[in-house]
Design an enzyme around this catalytic site. Structure first.
Site, PDB file in Angstrom:
ATOM      1  N   ASP A 278       0.996  -1.140   0.106  1.00  0.00           N
ATOM      2  CA  ASP A 278       0.123   0.002   0.204  1.00  0.00           C
ATOM      3  C   ASP A 278       0.841   1.334  -0.015  1.00  0.00           C
ATOM      4  O   ASP A 278       2.066   1.066   0.679  1.00  0.00           O
ATOM      5  CB  ASP A 278      -1.192  -0.008   1.218  1.00  0.00           C
ATOM      6  CG  ASP A 278      -2.034  -1.023   1.312  1.00  0.00           C
ATOM      7  OD1 ASP A 278      -2.534  -1.332   0.135  1.00  0.00           O
ATOM      8  OD2 ASP A 278      -2.187  -1.688   2.194  1.00  0.00           O
TER       9      ASP A 278
ATOM     10  N   ASP B 138      -7.104  -1.370  -4.485  1.00  0.00           N
ATOM     11  CA  ASP B 138      -7.980  -0.971  -3.147  1.00  0.00           C
ATOM     12  C   ASP B 138      -8.961   0.233  -4.047  1.00  0.00           C
ATOM     13  O   ASP B 138     -10.107  -0.050  -3.744  1.00  0.00           O
ATOM     14  CB  ASP B 138      -7.403  -0.669  -2.275  1.00  0.00           C
ATOM     15  CG  ASP B 138      -6.533  -1.582  -1.539  1.00  0.00           C
ATOM     16  OD1 ASP B 138      -6.962  -2.663  -1.520  1.00  0.00           O
ATOM     17  OD2 ASP B 138      -5.562  -1.125  -0.594  1.00  0.00           O
TER      18      ASP B 138
END
Length: 228
Positions: free
Chosen positions: A151, A185
């Site tokens: 991420d 995401d």
């Protein structure tokens, strides 16, 4: 195959491919140029690259190491396969292009993170206190299906303090939108929002339009004289 189905299959392939390529390029660039915890401003102090790795689901929910990670990876794999099968079934039955669009976004995000959890442990070394290398000579940091999801996007738009009357968090400081996420995401989130909007505002209209079209076709069939 009619043109509508061809268009939907083409949309599926192009959208899926673009999202996966962009997602993996960004992740590999971050993994090979940053160490965990490193932060790079993109636009001021509210749009940042902040490298972190996720051991489990979103928001840091984890099933633990070893078997828990394998179980999570298997779940992602089965869920992605089931979603792809369901979408192809809908296309064959004659669904709308909107449905194909948001299901493809959700599927692309799921596959993007599945790639991390399945293969990143094999092809990268650790990123803690160092920049990782692709295909390191000493091997990767984890076995198959036990990798971590990369991420990096962090948008801390502003800080605020909770009112005193709010239970549990009253008087504490917080950051609006403090989640760190990746392209996959974002794809899942956009697809989910698109799905909700579609169900709330457009699904009933499509159903009514299809029913009206079926009624007209039935009337035409009845009125057409049958040859003896």
């Amino acid at each position: 195959m009619d043109k509508s189905r061809q268009t939907q299959y083409r949309l599926f392939g192009i959208l899926l491919g673009c999202i996966l390529v962009i997602d993996q390029i960004v992740k590999i660039m971050v993994k090979t140029h940053m160490h965990i915890g490193e932060e790079i401003p993109l636009i001021g102090n509210w749009c940042l690259l902040n490298f972190t790795e996720n051991n489990g689901f979103a928001f840091g929910i984890s099933l633990g190491e070893g078997f828990g990670k394998i179980l999570l990876s298997v779940f992602r794999l089965v869920a992605s396969g089931a979603l792809m099968w369901y979408m192809f079934k809908l296309i064959k039955k004659g669904t709308s292009t909107s449905v194909v669009g948001y299901l493809t976004l959700i599927l692309a995000g799921a596959i993007g993170n599945l790639i991390d959890s399945c293969f990143y442990g094999l092809i990268f070394n650790e990123s803690t206190y160092q920049v990782a290398h692709l295909f390191p000579s000493g091997g990767g940091y984890a076995p198959f299906m036990q990798g971590k999801v990369v991420d990096m996007f962090y948008f801390p738009l502003f800080q605020f303090t909770w009112p005193e009357w709010v239970p549990f968090v009253g008087g504490t400081s917080d950051v609006f939108f403090n989640a760190i996420f990746n392209v996959a995401d974002a794809s899942i989130t956009i697809g989910a929002i698109w799905l909700i909007v579609d169900l709330l505002f457009f699904a009933d209209k499509r159903k009514e339009k299809n029913e009206a079209s079926d009624t007209i076709n039935d009337k035409k069939t009845v009125s057409t004289p049958q040859k003896s």
